[in-house]
Design a protein around this motif. Structure first.
Motif, short mmCIF file in Angstrom:
data_model
loop_
_atom_site.label_atom_id
_atom_site.label_comp_id
_atom_site.label_asym_id
_atom_site.label_seq_id
_atom_site.Cartn_x
_atom_site.Cartn_y
_atom_site.Cartn_z
N HIS A 134 0.96 -1.29 0.07
CA HIS A 134 -0.02 -0.11 0.12
C HIS A 134 0.95 1.26 0.02
CE1 HIS A 134 -3.45 -2.46 0.99
NE2 HIS A 134 -2.61 -3.10 1.93
N LEU A 135 0.29 2.46 -0.54
CA LEU A 135 1.01 3.57 -0.52
C LEU A 135 -0.08 4.64 -0.01
CD1 LEU A 135 3.59 5.00 -0.86
CD2 LEU A 135 2.62 5.99 -3.15
N GLN A 136 0.03 4.84 1.49
CA GLN A 136 -0.75 5.86 1.87
C GLN A 136 -0.26 7.45 1.47
OE1 GLN A 136 -3.67 5.46 3.58
NE2 GLN A 136 -3.72 7.91 3.54
N MET A 137 -1.00 8.23 0.91
CA MET A 137 -0.56 9.53 0.43
C MET A 137 -1.40 10.56 1.11
SD MET A 137 0.18 9.00 -3.46
CE MET A 137 -1.91 8.79 -3.78
N ASN A 138 -0.71 11.42 2.29
CA ASN A 138 -1.42 12.45 2.95
C ASN A 138 -0.97 13.94 2.42
OD1 ASN A 138 -2.69 10.36 4.53
ND2 ASN A 138 -0.85 10.40 5.83
N SER A 139 -1.74 14.85 2.75
CA SER A 139 -1.19 16.14 2.41
C SER A 139 -0.64 16.37 0.99
CB SER A 139 0.05 16.63 3.20
OG SER A 139 -0.31 16.58 4.63
N LEU A 140 -1.46 15.80 0.04
CA LEU A 140 -1.04 15.74 -1.48
C LEU A 140 -1.38 17.15 -2.02
CD1 LEU A 140 -3.44 12.84 -2.47
CD2 LEU A 140 -0.90 12.93 -2.81
N LYS A 141 -0.26 17.35 -3.21
CA LYS A 141 -0.10 18.43 -3.52
C LYS A 141 -0.35 18.35 -4.93
CE LYS A 141 3.87 19.22 -0.36
NZ LYS A 141 5.31 19.73 -0.55
N PRO A 142 -0.51 19.47 -5.88
CA PRO A 142 -0.54 19.27 -7.31
C PRO A 142 0.72 18.70 -8.02
CG PRO A 142 -1.34 21.45 -6.53
CD PRO A 142 -0.74 20.82 -5.47
N ASP A 143 1.83 19.04 -7.35
CA ASP A 143 2.90 18.39 -7.99
C ASP A 143 2.83 16.83 -7.73
OD1 ASP A 143 5.31 21.03 -6.95
OD2 ASP A 143 3.98 20.76 -8.74
N ASP A 144 1.98 16.39 -7.09
CA ASP A 144 2.07 14.70 -6.87
C ASP A 144 1.32 14.22 -8.13
OD1 ASP A 144 1.60 14.98 -3.25
OD2 ASP A 144 3.46 14.56 -4.58
N THR A 145 0.57 14.93 -8.86
CA THR A 145 -0.15 14.56 -9.99
C THR A 145 0.85 13.77 -10.92
OG1 THR A 145 -1.51 16.29 -10.08
CG2 THR A 145 -1.42 15.21 -12.04
N ALA A 146 0.43 12.59 -11.21
CA ALA A 146 1.13 11.63 -12.11
C ALA A 146 0.40 10.23 -12.14
CB ALA A 146 2.56 11.35 -11.29
#
Length: 119
Positions: free
Chosen positions: A80-92
């Motif tokens: 699993h990959l828990q992704m918090n505090s996502l930013k626009p730069d994480d778009t992919a």
């Protein structure tokens, strides 16, 4: 041969969280490590995080340290990959990968799942 299927991508606003999952099947006993990679439009694929299957040792790219957490469920052959505090730069497009040979080079890849973070 190991087959990988990702799930959990989507469209979220900045600051939100998402959890990606990757289920492995086939010769899962040959897995040494698994990881998540991402590729933004027009850019190279980059490592996000990886985890060694037997020890649970983890590695994170500097850009996601403190925000993303990789974890494994050995009996279910899932990472699993828990992704918090996502930013626009994480778009992919996020890809799951597995290393089935000594040395840890990823040699099995999933199809990818889109993560889009709006501002």
């Amino acid at each position: 041969q190991v087959q990988l299927v990702e799930s959990g991508g989507g469209l979220v606003q900045a600051g939100a969280s998402l959890r990606l999952s990757c289920a492995a099947s086939g010769r899962t006993s040959s897995i040494y490590a698994m990881g998540w990679f991402r590729q933004a439009p027009g850019k190279e694929r980059k490592t996000v995080a990886r985890i060694w299957w037997s020890t649970g040792t983890t590695y994170y790219a500097d850009s996601v340290k403190g925000r993303f957490t990789i974890s494994r469920d050995n009996p279910k052959n899932t990472v699993h990959l828990q992704m918090n505090s996502l930013k626009p730069d994480d778009t992919a497009i996020y890809y799951c990968a597995a290393a089935t040979k000594v040395g840890g080079t990823m040699d099995c890849w999933g199809q990818g799942t889109q993560v889009t973070v709006s501002s």
